[in-house]
Design a protein around this motif. Structure first.
Motif, short mmCIF file in Angstrom:
data_model
loop_
_atom_site.label_atom_id
_atom_site.label_comp_id
_atom_site.label_asym_id
_atom_site.label_seq_id
_atom_site.Cartn_x
_atom_site.Cartn_y
_atom_site.Cartn_z
N GLY A 153 0.78 -1.23 0.00
CA GLY A 153 0.00 0.00 0.00
C GLY A 153 0.81 1.27 0.00
N ALA A 154 2.11 1.17 -0.26
CA ALA A 154 2.99 2.34 -0.24
C ALA A 154 3.23 2.86 -1.66
CB ALA A 154 4.33 1.98 0.40
N GLU A 155 3.56 4.13 -1.74
CA GLU A 155 3.96 4.77 -3.00
C GLU A 155 5.47 4.62 -3.16
OE1 GLU A 155 1.76 6.12 -5.17
OE2 GLU A 155 0.20 5.43 -3.78
N THR A 156 5.96 4.80 -4.38
CA THR A 156 7.40 4.71 -4.61
C THR A 156 7.93 5.93 -5.34
OG1 THR A 156 7.04 3.44 -6.63
CG2 THR A 156 7.53 2.18 -4.63
N VAL A 157 9.17 6.25 -5.04
CA VAL A 157 9.97 7.21 -5.77
C VAL A 157 11.22 6.43 -6.18
CG1 VAL A 157 11.32 9.34 -5.63
CG2 VAL A 157 9.15 9.15 -4.40
N VAL A 158 11.54 6.42 -7.47
CA VAL A 158 12.65 5.61 -7.98
C VAL A 158 13.75 6.51 -8.52
CG1 VAL A 158 13.32 3.92 -9.74
CG2 VAL A 158 11.14 3.67 -8.52
N ALA A 159 14.98 6.14 -8.21
CA ALA A 159 16.16 6.83 -8.74
C ALA A 159 17.15 5.76 -9.19
CB ALA A 159 16.78 7.73 -7.68
N ARG A 160 17.94 6.08 -10.20
CA ARG A 160 18.96 5.16 -10.70
C ARG A 160 20.32 5.84 -10.61
NH1 ARG A 160 16.74 0.53 -13.31
NH2 ARG A 160 18.81 -0.30 -12.85
N VAL A 161 21.33 5.03 -10.34
CA VAL A 161 22.72 5.50 -10.30
C VAL A 161 23.58 4.52 -11.08
CG1 VAL A 161 22.47 6.72 -8.10
CG2 VAL A 161 23.19 4.33 -8.10
N ALA A 162 24.80 4.93 -11.38
CA ALA A 162 25.68 4.08 -12.17
C ALA A 162 26.02 2.78 -11.46
CB ALA A 162 26.95 4.84 -12.53
N GLY A 163 26.57 2.89 -10.26
CA GLY A 163 27.02 1.69 -9.56
C GLY A 163 26.70 1.74 -8.09
N SER A 164 27.12 0.73 -7.38
CA SER A 164 26.78 0.60 -5.96
C SER A 164 27.42 1.67 -5.09
CB SER A 164 27.14 -0.80 -5.46
OG SER A 164 26.28 -1.76 -6.05
N VAL A 165 28.60 2.14 -5.44
CA VAL A 165 29.26 3.18 -4.63
C VAL A 165 28.42 4.45 -4.59
CG1 VAL A 165 31.28 4.70 -4.52
CG2 VAL A 165 31.58 2.26 -4.93
N GLU A 166 27.65 4.71 -5.64
CA GLU A 166 26.83 5.91 -5.70
C GLU A 166 25.51 5.77 -4.94
OE1 GLU A 166 29.87 5.78 -8.52
OE2 GLU A 166 28.14 4.44 -8.60
N LEU A 167 25.17 4.59 -4.48
CA LEU A 167 23.90 4.38 -3.79
C LEU A 167 23.74 5.23 -2.53
CD1 LEU A 167 23.60 0.50 -4.15
CD2 LEU A 167 22.18 2.22 -5.29
N PRO A 168 24.73 5.30 -1.63
CA PRO A 168 24.50 6.04 -0.37
C PRO A 168 24.14 7.51 -0.55
CG PRO A 168 26.34 4.56 -0.10
CD PRO A 168 25.98 4.54 -1.57
N VAL A 169 24.77 8.23 -1.44
CA VAL A 169 24.50 9.66 -1.55
C VAL A 169 23.08 9.90 -2.06
CG1 VAL A 169 25.47 10.02 -3.87
CG2 VAL A 169 25.47 11.89 -2.20
N VAL A 170 22.60 9.06 -2.96
CA VAL A 170 21.23 9.21 -3.45
C VAL A 170 20.25 8.70 -2.40
CG1 VAL A 170 19.61 8.61 -5.28
CG2 VAL A 170 21.97 9.22 -5.85
N ALA A 171 20.62 7.65 -1.69
CA ALA A 171 19.78 7.17 -0.58
C ALA A 171 19.60 8.27 0.46
CB ALA A 171 20.40 5.92 0.05
N GLN A 172 20.64 9.02 0.71
CA GLN A 172 20.57 10.13 1.67
C GLN A 172 19.56 11.18 1.19
OE1 GLN A 172 24.12 12.61 2.06
NE2 GLN A 172 23.85 12.50 4.29
N ALA A 173 19.59 11.50 -0.09
CA ALA A 173 18.63 12.47 -0.64
C ALA A 173 17.21 11.93 -0.54
CB ALA A 173 19.00 12.80 -2.09
N LEU A 174 17.02 10.64 -0.83
CA LEU A 174 15.69 10.04 -0.74
C LEU A 174 15.19 10.02 0.70
CD1 LEU A 174 16.07 7.08 -3.26
CD2 LEU A 174 14.51 9.03 -3.48
#
Length: 155
Positions: A46-67
């Protein structure tokens, strides 16, 4: 894969919550499928989603922080396959430390849905394909929502 101990929570009532999902494009066949499974899990809960893509796994934390600034929970998805150098260890440590820090700094669940494996076969077996032993995209999403509901219940 331990093969035992999974809590068996397949869905939770997360109506009104927003799940931020960030997925790496590296190993796209796998991460695309994991992303689809994460979005399906959020919808089933029952949740909504916001999706973002990044090049590789090292870039995940900074975008996770923004989310984490705009979502109730965050799910980070990627695949890191051990090679012949220490790069695997550095990437895995960086991603894990970064995602943990975001969760603790924001007080919001950040699911670590990054497969850290020795072979592509091990990754496929965890990516939620038909016949896969595990479905980390789905499981990470439900786990994050479950944690958010627990935090909410604690007041």
């Amino acid at each position: 894969m331990a093969g035992f101990g999974e809590p068996g929570v397949t869905e939770v009532d997360a109506a009104g919550m927003t799940v931020g999902v960030v997925a790496a494009r590296w190993h796209g066949e796998l991460t695309d499928h994991m992303l689809d499974r994460a979005v399906a899990a959020a919808k089933a809960c029952g949740a909504e989603t916001v999706v973002a893509r990044v090049a590789g796994s090292v870039e995940l934390p900074v975008v996770a922080q923004a989310l984490a600034r705009c979502c109730d929970v965050v799910v980070a998805l990627g695949v890191v396959i051990r090679g012949e150098t220490a790069h695997f260890d550095f990437v895995c440590r960086s991603v894990t430390d970064g995602l943990t820090r975001i969760a603790l700094d924001t007080g919001k669940p950040v699911a670590h849905g990054v497969l850290t494996v020795n072979t592509i076969g091990q990754a496929r077996d965890r990516a939620g394909f038909d016949g896969s032993a595990e479905d980390k995209g789905w499981a990470a999403t439900v786990a994050a929502l479950d944690a958010a509901l627990t935090i909410r219940a604690l007041g």
